[in-house]
Design a protein around this motif. Structure first.
Motif, PDB file in Angstrom:
ATOM      1  N   PHE A 109       3.013   7.221   5.032  1.00  8.62           N
ATOM      2  CA  PHE A 109       2.973   5.774   4.891  1.00  8.62           C
ATOM      3  C   PHE A 109       4.388   5.214   4.742  1.00  8.62           C
ATOM      4  O   PHE A 109       4.714   4.159   5.303  1.00  8.62           O
ATOM      5  CB  PHE A 109       2.124   5.391   3.680  1.00  8.62           C
ATOM      6  N   ARG A 110       5.221   5.913   3.972  1.00  7.43           N
ATOM      7  CA  ARG A 110       6.597   5.436   3.807  1.00  7.43           C
ATOM      8  C   ARG A 110       7.334   5.438   5.143  1.00  7.43           C
ATOM      9  O   ARG A 110       8.060   4.494   5.461  1.00  7.43           O
ATOM     10  CB  ARG A 110       7.321   6.302   2.780  1.00  7.43           C
ATOM     11  N   TYR A 111       7.134   6.529   5.920  1.00  7.74           N
ATOM     12  CA  TYR A 111       7.797   6.598   7.221  1.00  7.74           C
ATOM     13  C   TYR A 111       7.271   5.516   8.162  1.00  7.74           C
ATOM     14  O   TYR A 111       8.051   4.850   8.865  1.00  7.74           O
ATOM     15  CB  TYR A 111       7.590   7.976   7.843  1.00  7.74           C
ATOM     16  N   ALA A 112       5.944   5.329   8.198  1.00 10.25           N
ATOM     17  CA  ALA A 112       5.372   4.323   9.099  1.00 10.25           C
ATOM     18  C   ALA A 112       5.848   2.911   8.716  1.00 10.25           C
ATOM     19  O   ALA A 112       6.112   2.072   9.592  1.00 10.25           O
ATOM     20  CB  ALA A 112       3.853   4.391   9.064  1.00 10.25           C
ATOM     21  N   HIS A 113       5.962   2.663   7.410  1.00 11.41           N
ATOM     22  CA  HIS A 113       6.443   1.353   6.988  1.00 11.41           C
ATOM     23  C   HIS A 113       7.900   1.155   7.403  1.00 11.41           C
ATOM     24  O   HIS A 113       8.287   0.079   7.872  1.00 11.41           O
ATOM     25  CB  HIS A 113       6.310   1.210   5.469  1.00 11.41           C
TER      26      HIS A 113
ATOM     27  N   VAL B 184       0.842  -1.203   0.000  1.00 11.57           N
ATOM     28  CA  VAL B 184       0.000   0.000   0.000  1.00 11.57           C
ATOM     29  C   VAL B 184       0.876   1.252   0.000  1.00 11.57           C
ATOM     30  O   VAL B 184       0.632   2.205  -0.744  1.00 11.57           O
ATOM     31  CB  VAL B 184      -0.934   0.002   1.226  1.00 11.57           C
ATOM     32  N   ALA B 185       1.909   1.258   0.863  1.00 12.00           N
ATOM     33  CA  ALA B 185       2.784   2.427   0.966  1.00 12.00           C
ATOM     34  C   ALA B 185       3.486   2.706  -0.352  1.00 12.00           C
ATOM     35  O   ALA B 185       3.648   3.861  -0.758  1.00 12.00           O
ATOM     36  CB  ALA B 185       3.806   2.215   2.088  1.00 12.00           C
TER      37      ALA B 185
ATOM     38  N   GLU C 192       1.108  14.281   4.636  1.00 12.13           N
ATOM     39  CA  GLU C 192      -0.244  14.293   4.127  1.00 12.13           C
ATOM     40  C   GLU C 192      -1.247  13.774   5.155  1.00 12.13           C
ATOM     41  O   GLU C 192      -2.373  14.246   5.229  1.00 12.13           O
ATOM     42  CB  GLU C 192      -0.336  13.424   2.860  1.00 12.13           C
ATOM     43  N   GLY C 193      -0.865  12.796   5.921  1.00 13.34           N
ATOM     44  CA  GLY C 193      -1.788  12.236   6.896  1.00 13.34           C
ATOM     45  C   GLY C 193      -1.900  13.049   8.154  1.00 13.34           C
ATOM     46  O   GLY C 193      -2.762  12.791   8.991  1.00 13.34           O
TER      47      GLY C 193
END
Length: 952
Positions: A776-780, A767-768, A812-813
């Motif tokens: 999302f990239r950072y959370a992944h 998804v990321a 963005e989030g």
């Protein structure tokens, strides 16, 4: 000369009058609405309305009045235009923040205001309704009186439908009269369901009421023998018929006013009319033949008629016309109306027309039609519809259709799509098989159907029209319209086929408009390279601005999938071209795309302001929805509440599809505020349209309820909501929602699962990579680092996360979600012994504390204590600690000291000001040096100024 025979007072309407006065009093207090007076023709609706407006003026309320008129081709907003034009004919457009963005809509109602502001972008009826509302209330409490709504156009009815709910908290009352039949019956039914007390049935009078009315009309309690019984038999309790029948008796000299009292001249025979038509016909019989011709000629011109056209139509001279009109006034058929004339009632005009034989009516229409066209070149306003009506009556249906084509195009250009469609379909019926006009009719109908959101109907009609169109340029233009319609309907293959036909019609000509449409088709087919090449070709041709904007939008959409920076460049250029050319719609479209790509609060607000300025209030609502989404991600309670409430209100007012998500984000805002009752109420409204919608349910658990767990520090319940979220996420359309809660879901499974959340990390990693959001990239990456840390690879985990930390970037989030990820990651790092959790926790603690979320801030301090690092304290000072300094561990008391250092005070002076010992001041200074890494007071003073710290 006796009394006028018009009843001077309301009779038998005590209940209706009392109800209207209650509504007027409520409007004066700011509780307005829409009230409908419903009854058969002549039953007294207009008289009740006049009484209500007299009362309104006595209360100090402004009164505006208009009426609808009969006709096969309705004029958009006709009764509203009459009302506002009368009130504002010589006045400049009103100004004020409340009216910003509505100039284009109001100019459609008040023609003298055209050109005073930007054109309207949003042509929806609800936005026009909002424009009407704001203009009405701009001058204080008001009453809008609208008569004969059974003849109203579709656009006027749509405005009234909007006002039914919108006026509940406004000092504006709309009172309308209507017969039970007609399109307005649907509005009446809806109003009866919502507010039964606002629909007042006006029934015929009973026998006692007719007696009272007779006495009032004749101004005597003792009318001549037989008149009372005559009216009881013939008037059927209808007040208009009471007046008309009395006028008929007087005109027939069977009732005379002599020596100050009424006398009957013989027996009242059955020859006296038993209906209005008979009454009018009988009075017309007492006119001489010339006066009757004058009356008939006036009737074909409308209820209010241009008397200067009458001589030519009636084939009499000017003196005969004046004499005929005088006689008609004396017979109570016509009345003086300002500087002109009007039939006494619309029913009177109808009765005169009905009394004409078909050959008589055709002969009059044959003379009236060219007279109108000669007198009014170009047939402005409603005259185009009148000319069409006369042409049809004159036996020239094809000519009528040609004029209706013009009327339909005018209505479409004014945004009155529904009226345009009615008019175009009537033109289609009248055109028959005449090839000269049928093509024009079908062409305008295709345009209307596309604008009306009926692309498949447009395609069905257009296919046949294409086969009949031989002119190459018209054929090409039609094919381009149909290609866009096909793409809009999702029929990309059909769009491609039509595009091929358009290329053939172009016959090898290099046309930018054709390339622009071809670029759209290529984009929908997924041929991004071809779409970009065609769009570049259009731009290089330096064509007309609208076509250039279309091509630039295609490039922006192509690049958005792969290179957001390039997309911004193309869309910004489209915005500049559109703004320079005055293309408001394209300018707004480009700005909206830009705002949604950058996902920046300032950009969203700027686009919202632009949309408001142009009156595109549905776009305003979409921007509010985006602002609420962003504020929720930032954990900005006030911002989320304000934006979500604004969008929810607009969604209700305008009937937008954004309602469910608006209430969902409102529930999230209440979750941030810790108001569980309000949160549950908003959740119920979000689920009301479809309780099984996976998109709503996914974000309900993954954002709203997850947010509640985080701000309430109920982390034990968090995983359950996130797992529930994923069951709905997997069932939802992946193109419609981002579901940022997936970042927390993957991270929690990595922290807690025995297998290090391998499946969750893999699913979220895909998804990321696909969505490409920085958050999302950072959370992944954080999840991968946690997995490394759990296996004992602490240095590798630390290096991986350190390189990925998005310092100084607005994600963005939302930064709120970033700090939730950071808090959970820090807890895992403390447990597994890797990374720099103390730094992460101080940053997150500062963020949560400044945002007013005490419990997650406390959680950060508890976990920070486990690291052995100093724990930030609120201190006993009175200063607010800026987030960057709080992240360094600076307390409020240390801020007090820092502010006084900035003023240049010495240690003893600071101690005296704060009632501290010099030794304590020195300790606070030492802490400041240690936390900030600075070494002297001058540097501290500069730090204070940089953060806006002021001592004292």
């Amino acid at each position: 000369m006796g009394p006028s025979l018009l009843c001077p007072a309301l009779v038998g309407r005590e209940d209706e009058t009392a109800a209207l006065r209650e509504h007027l009093a409520a409007a004066e207090r700011g509780r307005g609405g829409v009230v409908l007076l419903v009854g058969e023709p002549g039953v007294g609706k207009s008289r009740l309305l006049r009484d209500a407006t007299d009362v309104a003026r006595g209360l100090g309320l402004r009164v505006l009045a208009g009426r609808a008129v009969p006709g096969g081709s309705p004029v958009p907003h006709r009764p509203l235009t009459e009302a506002f034009l009368a009130a504002y004919r010589s006045a400049p457009p009103p100004t004020g923040p409340e009216l910003d963005g509505f100039a284009g809509h109001l100019a459609r109602l008040v023609p003298p205001w055209r050109g005073a502001g930007p054109a309207a972008v949003d042509d929806s009826p609800v936005v026009m309704g909002e424009a009407v509302l704001r203009l009405l209330r701009s001058g204080g409490a008001a009453v809008l009186a609208l008569e004969d709504l059974h003849w109203a156009d579709t656009e006027t009815l749509a405005v009234l439908d909007h006002l039914v709910d919108a006026l509940a908290e406004e000092p504006v009352l709309v009172v309308g009269t209507m017969r039970p039949e007609g399109a307005v019956a649907e509005l009446r039914a809806r109003l009866a369901r919502r507010a039964p007390a606002n629909v007042l049935a006006v029934d015929p009078l009973d026998g006692a009421g007719v007696d009272r009315m007779l006495a009032a009309c004749l101004a005597t309690p003792d009318p001549p023998a037989g008149v009372r019984a005559f009216l009881a038999r013939r008037a059927e309790g209808v007040p208009l018929l009471v007046e008309e029948l009395l006028a008929g008796l007087v005109a027939a000299d069977e009732l005379r006013f002599e020596h100050d009292h009424w006398v009957g001249a013989g027996e009242l025979t059955p020859r006296v009319p038993a209906s209005l038509r008979e009454s009018v016909a009988r009075r017309a019989e007492h006119l001489d033949p010339v006066a009757r011709r004058v009356l008939a000629a006036a009737a074909v011109l409308g209820r209010r008629f241009d008397w200067e056209l009458v001589p030519g139509i009636a084939e009499v001279d000017g003196r005969a016309t004046v004499d005929g009109l005088r006689a008609a006034v004396a017979q109570h058929l016509v009345e003086v109306d300002g500087g002109g004339f009007a039939f006494r009632h619309a029913l009177t005009r109808e009765a005169v027309l009905d009394d004409l034989l078909p050959p008589e009516r055709r002969e009059l229409a044959q003379r009236a039609w060219p007279a109108v066209e000669r007198a009014y070149p170009g047939l402005p306003g409603a005259l185009c519809e009148l000319a069409a009506e006369l042409a049809e009556a004159a036996g020239a249906p094809v000519e009528a259709a040609a004029r209706l084509v013009t009327a339909a195009r005018r209505a479409l250009a004014a945004g009155a799509v529904a009226s345009a469609e009615v008019t175009a379909r009537r033109a289609q019926r009248l055109a028959g098989a005449d090839d000269r006009v049928v093509g024009d009719v079908d062409e305008v109908l295709v345009d209307v159907l596309v604008a009306a959101g009926k692309p498949r109907e447009a395609l069905e009609l257009g296919h046949d029209l294409v086969a009949r169109t031989t002119d190459p340029d018209r054929r090409l233009g039609l094919l381009l319209v149909l290609t866009r319609a096909a793409v809009g309907a999702g029929e990309v293959a059909e769009g491609a086929r039509l595009l091929d036909l358009a290329r053939a019609a172009a016959d090898g000509r290099d046309l930018p408009a054709l390339d622009a449409v071809a670029a759209h088709v290529a984009l929908e087919q997924g041929r991004h390279g071809d779409a970009a090449a065609l769009a570049h070709r259009v731009i290089d041709a330096a064509t007309e601005p609208a076509v250039e904007c279309e091509a630039l939008e295609v490039l922006g959409r192509v690049e958005r999938e792969f290179r957001a920076g390039s997309a911004v460049r193309w869309l910004a250029r489209a915005s500049e071209v559109a703004e320079r050319a005055g293309l408001a719609t394209w300018h707004l479209r480009a700005q909206q795309e830009l705002a949604l790509i950058t996902w920046d609060t300032d950009a969203l607000r700027a686009t919202r302001a632009l949309a408001a300025r142009h009156g595109a209030l549905t776009t305003v609502a979409v921007m509010d929805l985006s602002l609420a989404d962003l504020a929720l991600g930032h954990f900005d309670t006030d911002g989320a509440l304000a934006a979500s409430r604004a969008c929810a209100d607009a969604s209700r007012r305008y009937g937008l599809a954004t309602a469910a998500v608006a209430h969902l984000w409102l529930a999230g805002a209440h979750a941030l505020a810790g108001d569980d009752a309000a949160m549950e109420a908003a959740i119920a409204q979000a689920l009301a349209p479809d309780p099984t919608d996976p998109r709503i349910l996914g974000d309900l658990h993954g954002r709203v309820l997850a947010t509640r767990c985080l701000v309430a520090d109920e982390l034990g319940a968090l995983r359950g909501h996130l797992d529930t979220m994923m069951t709905h996420v997997r069932a939802a359309d992946p193109a419609r929602s981002v579901f940022p809660g997936r970042a927390l879901w993957a991270l929690l499974h990595t922290i807690e699962d025995d297998d290090l959340g391998v499946a969750a990390r893999a699913e979220f990693g895909e998804v990321a990579a696909r969505i490409g959001l920085d958050l999302f990239r950072y959370a992944h990456t954080a999840a991968e680092a946690v997995a490394l840390g759990r296996t004992g690879a602490g240095p590798e985990a630390t290096a991986l996360l350190t390189a990925a930390r998005p310092e100084g970037r607005a994600l963005e989030g939302g930064v709120g979600l970033l700090h939730c990820v950071q808090l959970l990651t820090a807890q895992a790092a403390v447990r597994d012994g890797w990374g720099d959790p103390a730094t992460w926790l101080r940053e997150s603690e500062a963020f949560f504390a400044e945002a007013g979320h005490a419990r997650p801030a406390r959680r950060c301090r508890i976990v920070l204590g486990r690291t052995g690092a100093p724990v930030p304290r609120r201190g006993r000072g009175g200063s607010v600690v800026p987030a960057p300094l709080r992240a360094l561990g600076v307390t409020s008391r240390e801020m007090d000291v820092l502010g006084l250092v900035a003023l240049g005070l010495s240690t003893p002076e600071i101690g005296a000001r704060l009632v501290l010992s010099p030794r304590t001041v020195e300790r606070h200074l030492g802490n400041l040096f240690a936390r900030t890494g600075l070494h002297d007071r001058r540097a501290l003073a500069e730090l204070a100024r940089r953060h806006g710290v002021q001592g004292g």
